[in-house]
Design a protein around this motif. Sequence first.
Motif, PDB file in Angstrom:
ATOM      1  N   ASN A 105      25.655  31.487 -28.480  1.00 64.78           N
ATOM      2  CA  ASN A 105      26.000  30.001 -27.761  1.00 64.78           C
ATOM      3  C   ASN A 105      27.051  30.624 -26.671  1.00 64.78           C
ATOM      4  O   ASN A 105      28.128  31.431 -26.853  1.00 64.78           O
ATOM      5  CB  ASN A 105      26.912  29.675 -28.839  1.00 64.78           C
ATOM      6  CG  ASN A 105      25.999  29.026 -29.972  1.00 64.78           C
ATOM      7  OD1 ASN A 105      24.885  28.503 -29.828  1.00 64.78           O
ATOM      8  ND2 ASN A 105      26.452  29.334 -31.138  1.00 64.78           N
TER       9      ASN A 105
ATOM     10  N   ASN B 126      27.693  36.683 -29.861  1.00 65.24           N
ATOM     11  CA  ASN B 126      28.524  35.683 -31.093  1.00 65.24           C
ATOM     12  C   ASN B 126      27.400  34.742 -31.620  1.00 65.24           C
ATOM     13  O   ASN B 126      27.428  33.855 -32.253  1.00 65.24           O
ATOM     14  CB  ASN B 126      29.468  34.723 -30.296  1.00 65.24           C
ATOM     15  CG  ASN B 126      28.783  33.849 -29.151  1.00 65.24           C
ATOM     16  OD1 ASN B 126      27.687  33.534 -29.076  1.00 65.24           O
ATOM     17  ND2 ASN B 126      29.515  33.066 -28.465  1.00 65.24           N
TER      18      ASN B 126
ATOM     19  N   GLN C  25      33.868  33.876 -30.762  1.00 63.82           N
ATOM     20  CA  GLN C  25      33.039  33.012 -31.617  1.00 63.82           C
ATOM     21  C   GLN C  25      33.485  31.518 -31.121  1.00 63.82           C
ATOM     22  O   GLN C  25      32.724  30.477 -31.306  1.00 63.82           O
ATOM     23  CB  GLN C  25      33.352  33.036 -33.038  1.00 63.82           C
ATOM     24  CG  GLN C  25      33.203  34.591 -33.709  1.00 63.82           C
ATOM     25  CD  GLN C  25      31.760  35.045 -33.453  1.00 63.82           C
ATOM     26  OE1 GLN C  25      30.909  34.422 -33.456  1.00 63.82           O
ATOM     27  NE2 GLN C  25      31.845  36.458 -33.477  1.00 63.82           N
ATOM     28  N   THR C  26      34.759  31.364 -30.593  1.00 64.69           N
ATOM     29  CA  THR C  26      35.262  30.025 -30.537  1.00 64.69           C
ATOM     30  C   THR C  26      35.680  29.777 -28.964  1.00 64.69           C
ATOM     31  O   THR C  26      35.792  28.563 -28.605  1.00 64.69           O
ATOM     32  CB  THR C  26      36.672  29.906 -31.365  1.00 64.69           C
ATOM     33  OG1 THR C  26      37.478  31.048 -30.528  1.00 64.69           O
ATOM     34  CG2 THR C  26      36.272  30.104 -32.512  1.00 64.69           C
ATOM     35  N   GLY C  27      35.544  30.660 -28.093  1.00 58.48           N
ATOM     36  CA  GLY C  27      35.919  30.737 -26.759  1.00 58.48           C
ATOM     37  C   GLY C  27      37.609  30.540 -26.782  1.00 58.48           C
ATOM     38  O   GLY C  27      38.040  30.229 -25.298  1.00 58.48           O
TER      39      GLY C  27
ATOM     40  N   PRO D 112      36.602  24.447 -30.728  1.00 55.83           N
ATOM     41  CA  PRO D 112      35.388  25.140 -30.066  1.00 55.83           C
ATOM     42  C   PRO D 112      34.325  24.371 -29.646  1.00 55.83           C
ATOM     43  O   PRO D 112      33.886  23.230 -30.330  1.00 55.83           O
ATOM     44  CB  PRO D 112      35.195  26.039 -31.135  1.00 55.83           C
ATOM     45  CG  PRO D 112      36.509  26.325 -31.698  1.00 55.83           C
ATOM     46  CD  PRO D 112      37.182  24.865 -32.080  1.00 55.83           C
ATOM     47  N   THR D 113      33.705  24.500 -28.410  1.00 56.02           N
ATOM     48  CA  THR D 113      32.530  23.653 -27.962  1.00 56.02           C
ATOM     49  C   THR D 113      31.586  24.520 -27.258  1.00 56.02           C
ATOM     50  O   THR D 113      31.805  25.214 -26.460  1.00 56.02           O
ATOM     51  CB  THR D 113      33.365  22.582 -26.828  1.00 56.02           C
ATOM     52  OG1 THR D 113      34.409  22.020 -27.065  1.00 56.02           O
ATOM     53  CG2 THR D 113      32.114  21.951 -26.134  1.00 56.02           C
ATOM     54  N   VAL D 114      30.523  24.501 -27.837  1.00 53.18           N
ATOM     55  CA  VAL D 114      29.206  24.798 -27.446  1.00 53.18           C
ATOM     56  C   VAL D 114      28.694  24.484 -26.292  1.00 53.18           C
ATOM     57  O   VAL D 114      28.290  23.170 -26.241  1.00 53.18           O
ATOM     58  CB  VAL D 114      28.159  25.033 -28.513  1.00 53.18           C
ATOM     59  CG1 VAL D 114      26.874  25.677 -27.808  1.00 53.18           C
ATOM     60  CG2 VAL D 114      28.830  25.721 -29.694  1.00 53.18           C
TER      61      VAL D 114
ATOM     62  N   MET E 153      30.295  29.258 -25.184  1.00 52.06           N
ATOM     63  CA  MET E 153      31.199  28.599 -25.510  1.00 52.06           C
ATOM     64  C   MET E 153      32.138  28.157 -24.365  1.00 52.06           C
ATOM     65  O   MET E 153      32.421  28.988 -23.351  1.00 52.06           O
ATOM     66  CB  MET E 153      32.038  29.301 -26.356  1.00 52.06           C
ATOM     67  CG  MET E 153      31.325  29.931 -27.807  1.00 52.06           C
ATOM     68  SD  MET E 153      30.564  28.526 -28.654  1.00 52.06           S
ATOM     69  CE  MET E 153      32.098  27.614 -29.217  1.00 52.06           C
ATOM     70  N   LYS E 154      32.732  27.011 -24.312  1.00 47.94           N
ATOM     71  CA  LYS E 154      33.914  26.690 -23.345  1.00 47.94           C
ATOM     72  C   LYS E 154      34.972  27.372 -23.573  1.00 47.94           C
ATOM     73  O   LYS E 154      35.910  26.993 -24.597  1.00 47.94           O
ATOM     74  CB  LYS E 154      33.957  25.215 -23.353  1.00 47.94           C
ATOM     75  CG  LYS E 154      35.014  24.577 -22.199  1.00 47.94           C
ATOM     76  CD  LYS E 154      35.126  23.111 -22.202  1.00 47.94           C
ATOM     77  CE  LYS E 154      35.947  22.551 -21.483  1.00 47.94           C
ATOM     78  NZ  LYS E 154      36.225  21.114 -21.487  1.00 47.94           N
TER      79      LYS E 154
ATOM     80  N   SER F  97      32.869  34.944 -20.583  1.00 53.13           N
ATOM     81  CA  SER F  97      32.042  33.859 -21.450  1.00 53.13           C
ATOM     82  C   SER F  97      30.755  34.085 -21.588  1.00 53.13           C
ATOM     83  O   SER F  97      30.088  34.059 -22.735  1.00 53.13           O
ATOM     84  CB  SER F  97      32.213  32.441 -20.636  1.00 53.13           C
ATOM     85  OG  SER F  97      33.695  32.006 -20.227  1.00 53.13           O
TER      86      SER F  97
ATOM     87  N   ALA G  65      28.653  35.148 -25.415  1.00 48.82           N
ATOM     88  CA  ALA G  65      27.326  34.415 -25.659  1.00 48.82           C
ATOM     89  C   ALA G  65      26.244  35.623 -26.201  1.00 48.82           C
ATOM     90  O   ALA G  65      25.494  35.382 -27.097  1.00 48.82           O
ATOM     91  CB  ALA G  65      26.637  33.727 -24.716  1.00 48.82           C
TER      92      ALA G  65
END
Length: 726
Positions: A424, A421, A221-223, A447-449, A426-427, A414, A418
Amino acid sequence: MRQLAIRQNSAETVIAPARGGILDRNRLPLVDSELAYNVILDVISLDSLKPSRGAPDPQQTVLLAINEALGIPLSTLGGYLNKDADGNLLRRTHYLILAKQVPPDAAMRLKGVPCVYLEENYIRYYPDPYVAPQVVGFARGDAVWGLERQYGAELAGASGRIFRTYGPDQSAYTDEVPATDGYWLITTLDSGIQRIAQEAVDAAAADIDCEYAGMLIMQPQTGEILAMAQWPSFALDTPDNGARFTDAKLGTVWDALREEEKLTNMYRAWGNFLISRSFEPGSIFKPVVVAAALEENLINPSIDAFFCNGVRTLYDVDLPCWNIHGHGSQTVREVIMNSCNVAMIDIIQRLGRDKFYKYRSDFGYGERTDIDLPGEEAVSAPGVMYTLSQLNPVELATSSFGQGFNNTSIQAVSAFAAIINGGNLMKPYIVAQIVDGRGNIVKENTPTVVRRVISQETSDYMRLILKDVVSEQGTGRRAIIEGYEIGGKTGTAQQGLNRDWTVIAFMGYFPVDNPEYLALALVYRPAEYELSGGASAAPMLRDAFVKIIDYKQIPPAGAEQNASAAENYLNREPLGDYTGKQLTEVTRNLNNLGLDYQIYGSGSIVASHIPAAGQATPRDAPVHLYLDNTTGQDGELVYLPNVEGLTEERARAILTEAGFTPVVFADNSTAGRTQAQGEPVTGAGTPRGAAGDTVYADVLYVYRQYPSYGLYIQRGTEIKLKVRRQ
């Protein structure tokens, strides 16, 4: 001549700052800076010392003190006072380095000795040198690896200066500009999960002859990266010692290797395989194609069926399914469950090369994820990533089952995140916070989309059908954990131009309803060609998930959950504010709360602490106390000795004699013993003298002391001793 005289009668010394430490997400140290000293001899001032009538020779007194503390032969030390024929010192200097990185207990024996100066220096200390070495990194000369390189400027701090001016009688006048210590990194890693992942890859490599084994675990969810483990690996405290590598076979022949062979093997272990080495993904890529076709409404799970007879021929090229007998007619759900190549060709043909190219790019293939680690590969060159013009019918078809192009492990995880989750990309990131010595947040990564790739609806469907892979009918059946819903995808991909080697992989996640853990387990270039991801990588990941479930105390699906995930590892009460308080008071309070603690610096007053006031404190993780080095009156600060490995009785006596207050905690293995010879100890986890059931034990030994030895701290400070039977 005047300027020359000034230079000869003044000196400037650099004060090394303490390089910032690196902690895991629970504030457990992965690496820290341990205080040591450089010992400096002022030869000119020593030569000027003259004996008084009836008194011992002051020069010999100094040299004897150095000899006893450092073990340097007296003949060597006396040689520094040798003179030429004109009576001039051969080593005429105020600054002669006698020894570097001297431990505090040895260096402090020279404190106050005339003509001897102690310069604070710091060495890197690794509580467990095998925890995430490729992530943490290290420095050897100009070569810097891992987080030590990525965040080198933040960790470094700023040097201070000591200026000394010498008068005609060689007396020294000192002025000091203090050093500024480096910032600390709080990472997303969980050292417990990291150890689990490392155990898994080490076990896989012991069972399967391979070039690499790896495991990457992410919070989808957050990366956030929870673990990055690989085999072969190395020990951070001795990175160039192949005898301590996790490749046991290498250790037996290390001394016989040529230097270039040693270097090749060192780079193999030092490099982060999971972000730098690419491979054809194989069937773990199939969910990307299915998700793209669903998103474009090109397949309908309710009505579409796909027939597999075991092979599809395109332009005279036979493209077989792994099941040469064929799967027959299948729904979309069954295509994923069976991992059918022929059906995947049908699906990607509906998608077409333009849309496939778009989605492949949107999912992050062919570009760096920009994870905050050095050495990540983009895998974008035409030789390893089809351009749009290269996606002819056969190339498009083989792309549907993940062959003909490459990805790194971090790209694969990664992209898969996506899919499950909510859609998305995520980075991924390793460092959550950068904090100063007082625990104040200097910088925070959140967390960055990167972009939305698919809809929530498509993601929900994919997340649920991937559960069928880990069922009795699915290819990932060997990852089943009774009572827990696991989703995932197996993968076995032939590699190389001649298709003469493979990578076997399994991508898994749980819980299915709301995934918290997404992991890739892979074996790179196994010697046994016929291995499959379902047969080898799936049980590898299953074993890791079982241990994570136990470590985090995750209840089975449907069981009532009385605590949030955070409560599994965080104490409920926030930490109090200990800034400005006496160390004796703080340690007494922390022991009453059952918290461990480490102390940094010297003094009697706490200047700051991590976690900061008001933050939750991780269970089984120490509180880090930073002392105000300007505090402490003469006689108030005493040296803390090392008592680990001693009997409890002996350790108590030594600490009490030194001026400290020992507090003893018995571990669980000691508690519950009802009849034995020896003195009584209180129940497990209870300090002696506090309320607790009295039991009897054999002789107990100290296996851990808090804080660690080598400090000058306030007399009366409570020293926690953890004891157990040997």
